[in-house]
Structures are given as C-alpha cells and as structure tokens.
Design an enzyme around this catalytic site. Structure first.
Site, PDB file in Angstrom:
ATOM      1  N   HIS A 192       0.803  -1.212   0.000  1.00  0.00           N
ATOM      2  CA  HIS A 192       0.000   0.000   0.000  1.00  0.00           C
ATOM      3  C   HIS A 192       0.843   1.273   0.000  1.00  0.00           C
ATOM      4  CE1 HIS A 192      -3.439  -2.519   0.547  1.00  0.00           C
ATOM      5  NE2 HIS A 192      -4.256  -1.506   0.760  1.00  0.00           N
ATOM      6  N   ASP A 218     -12.402  -9.622  -8.394  1.00  0.00           N
ATOM      7  CA  ASP A 218     -11.842 -10.679  -7.557  1.00  0.00           C
ATOM      8  C   ASP A 218     -12.901 -11.716  -7.193  1.00  0.00           C
ATOM      9  OD1 ASP A 218      -9.261  -9.649  -7.504  1.00  0.00           O
ATOM     10  OD2 ASP A 218      -9.638  -8.411  -5.745  1.00  0.00           O
ATOM     11  N   GLU A 239       5.702 -33.948  -2.593  1.00  0.00           N
ATOM     12  CA  GLU A 239       4.486 -33.483  -3.246  1.00  0.00           C
ATOM     13  C   GLU A 239       4.841 -32.768  -4.546  1.00  0.00           C
ATOM     14  OE1 GLU A 239       1.815 -34.854  -2.427  1.00  0.00           O
ATOM     15  OE2 GLU A 239       0.650 -33.478  -1.201  1.00  0.00           O
TER      16      GLU A 239
END
Length: 436
Positions: free
Chosen positions: A219, A248, A291
């Site tokens: 920001h 979004d 994984e």
C-alpha cells in the site's frame, strides 16, 4: 498508495462514528480495500491471484483448526486418526479433502502470482520489499506444506521426512546435529511427529502475519500494473471497491468451482497412493517423491551426481536452496528501467523459455531417477541458473525496449477520445467510462 484524490472515510451512522473515534478499524478496512484505496485502472485478471492466495490461506487455516481437533499426533495412532476422520467424523472426509487439495491449490495460485510478478517486473523499485516479503511467505509455505505432508504418517510421509531431513546431513560438521535436532532423534519417530504437528499448526498464523506486512508494504508504493507506468493523475485509478472486489469475486467463484471439482470428483489426483499405506521404517518405497509442488526443486537436487571438490549431495542441496534464494536478488540482477515484459520483446522470449524450463524440471522431479531424466534435469537446472545470473543481466543491459504509453489511462482507453454521450444514453465503455 496515498493520493490527494483518495476519498476519506466519513462514518455516517452514530455507532460507526463512536467506534471510529475510539478504534479506527472501519477507517483501516476502508483505506485498505474500500473506496479509499485507488488502484490502477488497467489491472487484468493476472492480478486476481494475490487475493486467491489469501482465500486459500483462509481455507487452510479454518479446515486445519477443525482437523486438529480430531488428529492424534502419535506414531502409533496418527494414521488411524486420519482414517477415523475420513470414516467416522461428520463431514470429516470433506474437511480432509478440502485441506489436502487446498494445499495444492494454494501453491498453484502462488506460483501464478510469482510468475506474474516475474513477467511484469513487480520486483523492481519501489516494490523490492513487497517482492521479498512475498518470497518469505513462499518459504514459510514450503516448510508448512512439508510438515503437513508428514502428519498422515503413511509410507510416503515417513520416507519423505527421512529423505528431506537428510538434506541437512550433507553439510559438514553441523549438518547431522541439525538433522537430529529437527527430528528429535536419528530417524522420524514420535518426537519428529510431535514437532512437525506443532509447527504445522503454528506456521500458518506466521504466514498470515507476514501477509499483513506484505499488504502493508504494497500500500505504500501502490499496486503495479501491466504497463509498468507509474500512476500520474486521478484518472489513472479506480477505487478498489466496487470495481476490483467484483473482479476478484468472479475469479474466486471460477477458481473455487475448479477446486470443488477436484475435492468431490478427483480428491486423490494430486496426492500419492503410497500414503494410504501405514508408515513402515523397514520397507522403502520403490520411488520416493515429495508433493508435486516441490518437484522442480527435487529435480535440481538430483541433477548433481558427481563429486567435484564438494560431495555431489552437498552441491545438490546448495543448488536447491539457491534456486529460491536467487529470487531475492532479482531487483539488482535485472537493471532494465522498463518494468513490464509487454514492452521488452527479448525478455518476453526468455521468460517463456524460463516457464518451459520450470515445467520440464517439475516433470523430471516427479519421474524416476533414470539416466535420461537425470540428464534432462541437469540441462534444465543449468538453464534455470543461467537465466537469472547471465541472460537476465545481459538482456537488461542491451535490450531495445518498446516505447511506453504516456500514462495508464492512455493505455487502458486505447487512445479513445472521451466524448459526452447524448442525454439518456450511457456510453458503451464499461466500468472505465462509468468511473469517470
């Protein structure tokens, strides 16, 4: 991102005024995601993946807390407790599959988010710290995911812990003591499971704290944009709400639909079948793999097969860690004044080669360690490091970039002239015309 034209929060209801005077939480939320936060008007759908990452982090924390109420962190009972969750707990199967597949989707959206940053130069000044905090989040994700993979205490969980913690033993003198300290012994057992469970429960909250720092740092300079051009005037921006909250929301609905398809119709597609076999220290699986989201790094690790000054295992471990750490130095390796890859034709071609290279590394990392796949891994690993250490600095020094637009507005409006519409008729330019 603070601008003079940013609308200030002014509570109207008496209760909200009373709360804002004593605890300015409404003002904070409004300034972070509301109309008080101006965002570049030309953001495309690649900018949705930061919000999606936050969404999947929330899913992981919530489902993880509930699963922890039923999980039993014992070498004798961990596997059975997971089966109990799947079979006997109300909706336990759904919670476990959401949590298990949520980890994969968290990495998917994070990888897309990272590669978007690589292409659009989000690591360049003044957003270097935003980029570095994002990489810290990624490293914490990797640690959390590894420890979570161990918890079911299946065959691949046990041997994955054995192999991955064995990386530390490659370091001379301190390596083996560090490995013993991590495991609480000389092999994965009750002490290791207890430690991994406690850290797996704790680290997501640490990730959430770093995410807050990441957003806070974002920001200050404001969001980047596809052109890489700085915001110059009010017409270059739109308020985050309602324009980008709607965008979004649409992206979240689409991604959650795909996520639901995996949870309900292919819940084990992204996992390994050997993890449904109880851990057996006396039976080594034929093909030990981590994984899928660790496969590119596993391929880099296995690419080193010859001792040269240092043992091959140590070279592999150093290269694996360096493949991530090198990303912290991108703001200084890429010195091009142009941020966006859309205006860097040579960079764009090499970026596509990098994406292909990482995909090849991922494929080789999940494949058996045959001479062919090891050789391909060696070539792909060499190109990976060459891209950042050789190609990127040379391209940034000698590339002839395309001319940048004068402003974000000129790029977003494609040079259209804004004309007054006849009375009663709305000009057909979508949200950009309405916002003006």
């Amino acid at each position: 991102m603070s601008f003079a034209w940013a609308k200030q929060y002014e509570p109207k209801a008496p209760l909200m005024r009373w709360l804002d005077e004593r605890l300015p939480l409404p003002r904070l939320v409004y300034g972070a995601i509301g109309g008080g936060y101006p965002v570049p008007r030309n953001l495309n759908y690649w900018w949705n993946f930061g919000v999606l990452a936050g969404l999947f982090l929330t899913i992981q924390i919530v489902t993880g807390i509930v699963l922890a109420m039923w999980y039993y962190a014992s070498a004798d009972g961990a596997f059975n407790s997971v089966e109990h969750i799947m079979r006997d707990v109300n909706a336990g199967w759904a919670l476990r599959y959401i949590h298990m597949n949520g980890a994969s989707f968290f990495f998917i959206v994070t990888y897309i988010h990272i590669f978007r940053g690589l292409y659009y130069g989000s690591y360049k000044a003044p957003r270097e710290l935003v980029w570095m905090l994002g990489l810290v989040i990624y490293l914490l994700m990797m640690a959390t995911a590894f420890m979570g993979y161990v918890l079911p205490w299946g065959q691949m969980s046990y041997w994955g812990a054995q192999v991955i913690t064995g990386f530390f033993s490659a370091f001379p003198l301190v390596g083996e003591p560090v490995r013993v300290w991590l495991l609480g012994g000389y092999a994965p057992d009750q002490a290791a499971l207890t430690r991994f469970f406690s850290l797996h429960y704790l680290l997501p909250f640490v990730i959430a704290a770093v995410v807050i720092l990441h957003i806070w740092a974002l920001h200050i300079p404001g969001s980047s944009n596809p052109t890489g051009v700085d915001v110059k005037e009010e017409k270059d921006t739109l308020p985050f709400h309602p324009f980008y909250t709607a965008k979004d929301g649409w992206a979240a609905a689409a991604f959650l639909t795909v996520f639901a398809l995996f949870v309900y119709f292919a819940p084990n597609y992204l996992g390994h079948p050997d993890n449904y076999i109880p851990a057996n220290p006396l039976a080594t699986p034929a093909h030990i793999v981590p994984e899928w989201y660790f496969w590119p790094f596993y391929a880099i690790l296995r690419a080193f097969t010859v001792d040269f000054i240092l043992p091959a295992k140590l070279w592999g471990v150093l290269a694996m860690f360096s493949s991530i750490l090198i990303l912290f130095f991108l703001p200084w390796l890429d010195k091009s004044p142009v941020r966006s890859g859309s205006y860097r034709p040579v960079f764009k071609r090499f970026f596509l080669l990098l994406v292909l290279d990482v995909l090849i590394l991922g494929f080789c990392g999940g494949a058996p360690a045959t001479p062919l796949y090891v050789a391909i891994s060696q070539l792909a690993a060499a190109y990976y490091f060459a891209h950042f250490l050789i190609i990127l600095p040379l391209v940034s020094a000698f590339e002839r970039t395309l001319p940048l637009p004068d402003s974000i507005s000129s790029s977003a409006l494609h040079g259209e002239k804004r004309e007054a519409a006849p009375a009663g008729i709305m000009p057909r330019r979508g949200a950009t015309a309405i916002a003006e």
